[in-house]
Design a protein around this motif. Structure first.
Motif, PDB file in Angstrom:
ATOM      1  N   GLN A  21       0.812  -1.219   0.000  1.00 35.10           N
ATOM      2  CA  GLN A  21       0.000   0.000   0.000  1.00 35.10           C
ATOM      3  C   GLN A  21       0.842   1.265   0.000  1.00 35.10           C
ATOM      4  OE1 GLN A  21      -2.381  -1.944   3.153  1.00 35.10           O
ATOM      5  NE2 GLN A  21      -4.015  -0.681   2.340  1.00 35.10           N
ATOM      6  N   VAL A  22       2.085   1.151   0.436  1.00 27.51           N
ATOM      7  CA  VAL A  22       2.987   2.303   0.365  1.00 27.51           C
ATOM      8  C   VAL A  22       4.320   1.845  -0.225  1.00 27.51           C
ATOM      9  CG1 VAL A  22       4.265   4.056   1.654  1.00 27.51           C
ATOM     10  CG2 VAL A  22       1.897   3.554   2.279  1.00 27.51           C
ATOM     11  N   ASP A  48      -3.146  -0.170  -6.504  1.00 28.46           N
ATOM     12  CA  ASP A  48      -3.753   0.820  -5.619  1.00 28.46           C
ATOM     13  C   ASP A  48      -2.818   1.064  -4.437  1.00 28.46           C
ATOM     14  OD1 ASP A  48      -5.473   2.517  -4.350  1.00 28.46           O
ATOM     15  OD2 ASP A  48      -6.717   0.927  -3.506  1.00 28.46           O
ATOM     16  N   ALA A  49      -1.817   1.895  -4.671  1.00 29.60           N
ATOM     17  CA  ALA A  49      -0.823   2.162  -3.626  1.00 29.60           C
ATOM     18  C   ALA A  49      -0.410   3.620  -3.669  1.00 29.60           C
ATOM     19  CB  ALA A  49       0.403   1.274  -3.829  1.00 29.60           C
ATOM     20  N   GLU A  50       0.241   4.033  -2.587  1.00 29.73           N
ATOM     21  CA  GLU A  50       0.804   5.371  -2.511  1.00 29.73           C
ATOM     22  C   GLU A  50       2.260   5.268  -2.941  1.00 29.73           C
ATOM     23  OE1 GLU A  50      -1.093   7.843  -1.194  1.00 29.73           O
ATOM     24  OE2 GLU A  50       0.392   9.435  -0.961  1.00 29.73           O
ATOM     25  N   VAL A  52       5.578   7.236  -2.836  1.00 26.00           N
ATOM     26  CA  VAL A  52       6.148   8.427  -2.191  1.00 26.00           C
ATOM     27  C   VAL A  52       7.497   8.749  -2.832  1.00 26.00           C
ATOM     28  CG1 VAL A  52       6.838   9.498  -0.016  1.00 26.00           C
ATOM     29  CG2 VAL A  52       4.992   7.809  -0.034  1.00 26.00           C
ATOM     30  N   SER A  62      12.943   5.158   5.654  1.00 23.57           N
ATOM     31  CA  SER A  62      12.248   5.767   6.795  1.00 23.57           C
ATOM     32  C   SER A  62      10.748   5.878   6.532  1.00 23.57           C
ATOM     33  CB  SER A  62      12.834   7.147   7.089  1.00 23.57           C
ATOM     34  OG  SER A  62      14.183   7.037   7.475  1.00 23.57           O
ATOM     35  N   VAL A  63      10.388   6.227   5.312  1.00 22.94           N
ATOM     36  CA  VAL A  63       8.965   6.299   4.948  1.00 22.94           C
ATOM     37  C   VAL A  63       8.349   4.903   5.028  1.00 22.94           C
ATOM     38  CG1 VAL A  63       7.363   6.691   3.036  1.00 22.94           C
ATOM     39  CG2 VAL A  63       9.134   8.383   3.526  1.00 22.94           C
ATOM     40  N   MET A  65       9.288   2.440   6.777  1.00 26.70           N
ATOM     41  CA  MET A  65       9.209   2.044   8.176  1.00 26.70           C
ATOM     42  C   MET A  65       8.002   2.707   8.854  1.00 26.70           C
ATOM     43  SD  MET A  65      12.564   2.125  10.533  1.00 26.70           S
ATOM     44  CE  MET A  65      12.593   3.872  10.871  1.00 26.70           C
ATOM     45  N   GLY A  66       7.803   3.988   8.599  1.00 21.46           N
ATOM     46  CA  GLY A  66       6.661   4.702   9.177  1.00 21.46           C
ATOM     47  C   GLY A  66       5.344   4.100   8.710  1.00 21.46           C
ATOM     48  N   ALA A  67       5.281   3.763   7.417  1.00 20.81           N
ATOM     49  CA  ALA A  67       4.049   3.189   6.867  1.00 20.81           C
ATOM     50  C   ALA A  67       3.799   1.805   7.456  1.00 20.81           C
ATOM     51  CB  ALA A  67       4.143   3.124   5.344  1.00 20.81           C
ATOM     52  N   LEU A  69       4.685   0.864  10.372  1.00 20.35           N
ATOM     53  CA  LEU A  69       4.205   1.126  11.736  1.00 20.35           C
ATOM     54  C   LEU A  69       2.720   1.497  11.718  1.00 20.35           C
ATOM     55  CD1 LEU A  69       5.009   1.564  14.769  1.00 20.35           C
ATOM     56  CD2 LEU A  69       5.384   3.951  14.180  1.00 20.35           C
ATOM     57  N   ALA A  70       2.299   2.128  10.629  1.00 20.41           N
ATOM     58  CA  ALA A  70       0.888   2.497  10.507  1.00 20.41           C
ATOM     59  C   ALA A  70       0.033   1.305  10.091  1.00 20.41           C
ATOM     60  CB  ALA A  70       0.727   3.638   9.505  1.00 20.41           C
ATOM     61  N   VAL A  72       0.539  -1.001   7.224  1.00 12.90           N
ATOM     62  CA  VAL A  72       0.341  -1.416   5.828  1.00 12.90           C
ATOM     63  C   VAL A  72       1.583  -2.124   5.284  1.00 12.90           C
ATOM     64  CG1 VAL A  72      -1.291   0.443   5.369  1.00 12.90           C
ATOM     65  CG2 VAL A  72       1.127   0.778   4.802  1.00 12.90           C
TER      66      VAL A  72
ATOM     67  N   SER B  73      10.542  12.118   7.399  1.00 15.58           N
ATOM     68  CA  SER B  73      10.242  10.993   6.503  1.00 15.58           C
ATOM     69  C   SER B  73       9.402   9.933   7.191  1.00 15.58           C
ATOM     70  CB  SER B  73      11.541  10.364   5.994  1.00 15.58           C
ATOM     71  OG  SER B  73      12.333  11.351   5.400  1.00 15.58           O
ATOM     72  N   VAL B  74       9.706   9.653   8.441  1.00 14.02           N
ATOM     73  CA  VAL B  74       8.889   8.678   9.165  1.00 14.02           C
ATOM     74  C   VAL B  74       7.464   9.223   9.330  1.00 14.02           C
ATOM     75  CG1 VAL B  74       8.588   7.451  11.351  1.00 14.02           C
ATOM     76  CG2 VAL B  74      10.862   7.603  10.325  1.00 14.02           C
ATOM     77  N   GLY B  77       5.627   8.555   6.204  1.00 14.50           N
ATOM     78  CA  GLY B  77       5.231   7.152   6.093  1.00 14.50           C
ATOM     79  C   GLY B  77       4.031   6.834   6.960  1.00 14.50           C
ATOM     80  N   ILE B  78       4.027   7.347   8.181  1.00 15.85           N
ATOM     81  CA  ILE B  78       2.906   7.088   9.094  1.00 15.85           C
ATOM     82  C   ILE B  78       1.626   7.688   8.533  1.00 15.85           C
ATOM     83  CG2 ILE B  78       1.952   7.667  11.366  1.00 15.85           C
ATOM     84  CD1 ILE B  78       4.855   7.503  12.439  1.00 15.85           C
TER      85      ILE B  78
END
Lengths: 375, 271
Positions: A21-22, A48-50, A52, A62-63, A65-67, A69-70, A72, B73-74, B77-78
């Motif tokens: 998804q990301v 169907d994805a984002e 970035v 990092s993105v 990793m954040g995604a 964590l959210a 996906v 950046s994190v 992503g979140i």
């Protein structure tokens, strides 16, 4: 469906089928066509994805990793200097147990600058806590990438997964690849279930925290044990894969004519086919040659390597890597499992490895040579 | 927005911040304005060092430490992940120090602003790398002594972060001070209602690093605004507004002289 595509296309096709998804990525040769294809899929609406667009590889991971964590499924891809630029984030993503999947197009490291394939980039990151697998051909790139999501996301593993393919030799050469049907992939790889390691507004959590001396080792030990548990998960994934798609994979190592071999050459990646061909020719001349291709370097297949190499008279490791002042990293790892005498360093910066030179490695083994030797 | 409207619940407590810490006040108040459906993202720095010592975790909302250079950046992503999952009514807020923002994290912040990501980035500025022992950052003001500008003080002016983020195309930016909490809270609330990348830069004195008493943090932060050292400004839709004109510019010298960090021995003084 059979299709004539490059290794990078195969990676992109697998990611498309895996439905992340990301996706976040920064361009670097020879990885670029992977993310170009994915950007196309996202823009044409078939995925169907984002997507970035980040300003660096450090941010790409990092993105992701954040995604993750959210909650996906996430994907990124890189190569060489890019992998090193995100090096700080590699153990971070692994220690945080975010099951990011990454394709790394193996490429040499500067200096001197070189865009062609060797494996010094990923081998320098073996200790980062990621699962590392190496493909031999475009079909295996596709299949390994699909398996990577399943293995990384397994609740008993939860470790990020790096799929490696040789720069140019695999990324930019075209082969016939069997593309699985989406419906079949959905059975093999269901939608992502993030489990507990995610942001939760009902029961908020703190992540990525500090752990002092009294707690630190327990986190790392649990990570190490998850890596070891990955063998069972890889085995289950390969069985399921065979049942659904009909292609069988052999786990940590791919042994060719090693059963009665006196001399075994250990290899990694796309050079293995030529090595097998060389072994066949040598056997025609009475040399009992075998080839042991490593498919996984982390977790390291200690048992399988020991089992295959122990009966042999002598073993050489051919690798596109050198740990300066030491030996090749693959050699060092192989020797942690079984005796190996000769370490041949070749293919650096994309240098050609010929059949004659490979035959020469077996000749050196027969002569009883040992230590580090440059091809 | 005033203290009367503030959420009585605490989201950041039990941490190990020093007495008189301005940064911890900036984080605590911001979270009270933003509420429990907030994900707090902190790169390496004072607040991550004092807030996340397992098993003593000091945030009651979702929160995490990121790599030093990766806060923005994190956050991206979140935000992207939560949006993909159709999680509504959430805010992703970053709390990064001056070094994490103006130095090592600047590239990632620029990337997030460039993409127009829906994040609120708050820089709590204590004007040096305080967590590691008061080393000079890009936001250390001219003349301030740190352990890496030990005698002569910083020879360079403070980077203008507000101008930088505005030039990058940020949707909303403002300076703030923990000495004027009503203004700070209003700006956070306003930023939370704007879609896109927002940046708030809050002056958060560090008594240890600035050479003031621990009970003077708020006073010195207020004085910095009053004497014109740290103007309160806002930037929105291409326009700058000054929220508060310096009320006593004549006290600038006194403001500087009362801080130990600006005391330069005679033999190191230059013109």
């Amino acid at each position: 469906m059979r299709s004539f595509i490059s290794g990078n296309d195969a990676a992109a096709a697998a990611v498309h089928l895996a439905r992340p998804q990301v996706i976040s990525a920064y361009p670097i040769t020879p990885q670029t066509t992977v993310v170009e294809r994915l950007a196309e899929f996202v823009e044409d609406g078939s995925l169907d994805a984002e997507f970035v667009h980040v300003e660096s590889e450090h941010s790409a991971l990092s993105v992701a990793m954040g995604a993750s964590l959210a909650g996906v499924r996430t994907f990124t891809a890189t190569s060489s200097q890019g992998l090193l630029y995100m090096a700080e984030v590699l153990p971070y993503a692994a220690g945080g147990r975010f099951p990011v999947v990454m394709v790394n197009a193996n490429r040499s490291l500067a200096l001197p600058w070189n865009i062609y394939g060797d494996q010094r980039d990923s081998l320098s990151q073996l200790d980062s806590g990621w699962i590392q697998a190496y493909a031999e051909n475009a079909q295996e790139v596709l299949d390994l990438t699909l398996m990577a999501f399943r293995v990384a996301e397994d609740p008993s593993v939860r470790v990020p997964f790096m799929v490696n393919l040789d720069g140019f030799h695999l990324t930019h050469t075209y082969e016939v690849v069997e593309l699985p049907e989406q419906a079949q992939v959905n059975v093999f790889l269901p939608d992502y279930d993030p489990g507990e390691n995610q942001i939760d507004f009902e029961s908020p959590r703190n992540f990525g925290f500090s752990a002092g001396p009294e707690w630190n080792a327990s986190f790392h030990r649990s990570h190490h044990e998850a890596m070891l548990r990955a063998w069972d998960v890889i085995d289950q994934a390969e069985r399921k894969f065979h049942a659904i798609f009909g292609r069988r994979y052999p786990g940590g190592v791919d042994a060719y004519r090693c059963g009665d071999a006196e001399y075994i050459l250990v290899t990694l990646g796309s050079v293995s086919g030529l090595c097998r061909e060389t072994a066949d020719s040598l056997r025609d001349h009475g040399v009992r040659a075998g080839i042991l291709r490593l498919r996984y370097l982390r977790p390291f297949p200690h048992e399988a390597v020991r089992e295959v190499l122990s009966p042999a008279k002598a073993t050489a490791v051919l690798e596109k890597d050198i740990s300066f002042g030491g030996a090749g990293t693959v050699f060092t790892n192989v020797r942690s499992a079984a005796p190996a005498q000769l370490n041949v360093i070749g293919g650096l910066g994309g240098a050609d490895i010929s059949k004659e030179r490979i035959a020469g490695i077996f000749e050196s083994l027969i002569q009883g040579e040992s230590g580090v030797k440059w091809l | 927005m005033s203290a009367r409207d503030l959420d009585a619940r605490e989201f950041f407590f039990g941490h190990k911040a020093c007495a008189g810490c301005g940064g911890s006040l900036a984080v605590r108040i911001a979270l009270k304005v933003l509420g429990e459906r907030t994900v707090a993202v902190l790169p390496a720095g004072c607040m991550s060092a004092v807030g996340f010592n397992f098993p003593q975790l000091a945030f009651t909302n979702n929160a995490l430490i990121t790599p030093f250079a990766a806060a923005a950046s994190v956050m991206t992503g979140i935000e992207a992940g939560l949006r993909r999952r159709s999680v509504k009514n959430v805010r992703v807020v970053g709390f990064a120090g001056d070094g994490g923002t103006a130095d090592i994290g600047l590239q990632a912040l620029s990337g997030a602003i460039d993409r127009g990501d829906n994040i609120l980035y708050i820089c709590y500025d204590n004007e040096a790398y305080m967590n590691t022992g008061i080393q000079k950052s890009g936001l250390t003001p001219h003349g301030a002594r740190t352990t890496t500008t030990p005698h002569k003080g910083s020879r360079r002016p403070k980077k203008d972060m507000l101008a930088i983020v505005a030039a990058n195309g940020v949707n909303y930016t403002a300076s703030a001070s923990i000495g004027y909490l009503d203004d700070y809270m209003r700006k956070i609330k306003k930023a939370a209602g704007i879609t896109g990348a927002k940046y708030i830069h809050v002056l958060a004195p560090c008594p240890t690093g600035w050479g003031v008493n621990t009970d003077e943090t708020v006073e010195i932060a207020r004085e910095a605004v009053d004497v014109g050292f740290w103007p309160l400004r806002e930037y929105e839709n291409g326009t700058w507004i000054t929220n508060r004109a310096p009320s006593r510019p004549q006290d600038l010298e006194r403001h500087i002289k009362r801080q130990g960090r600006f005391k330069i021995e005679k033999r190191y003084q230059e013109d």
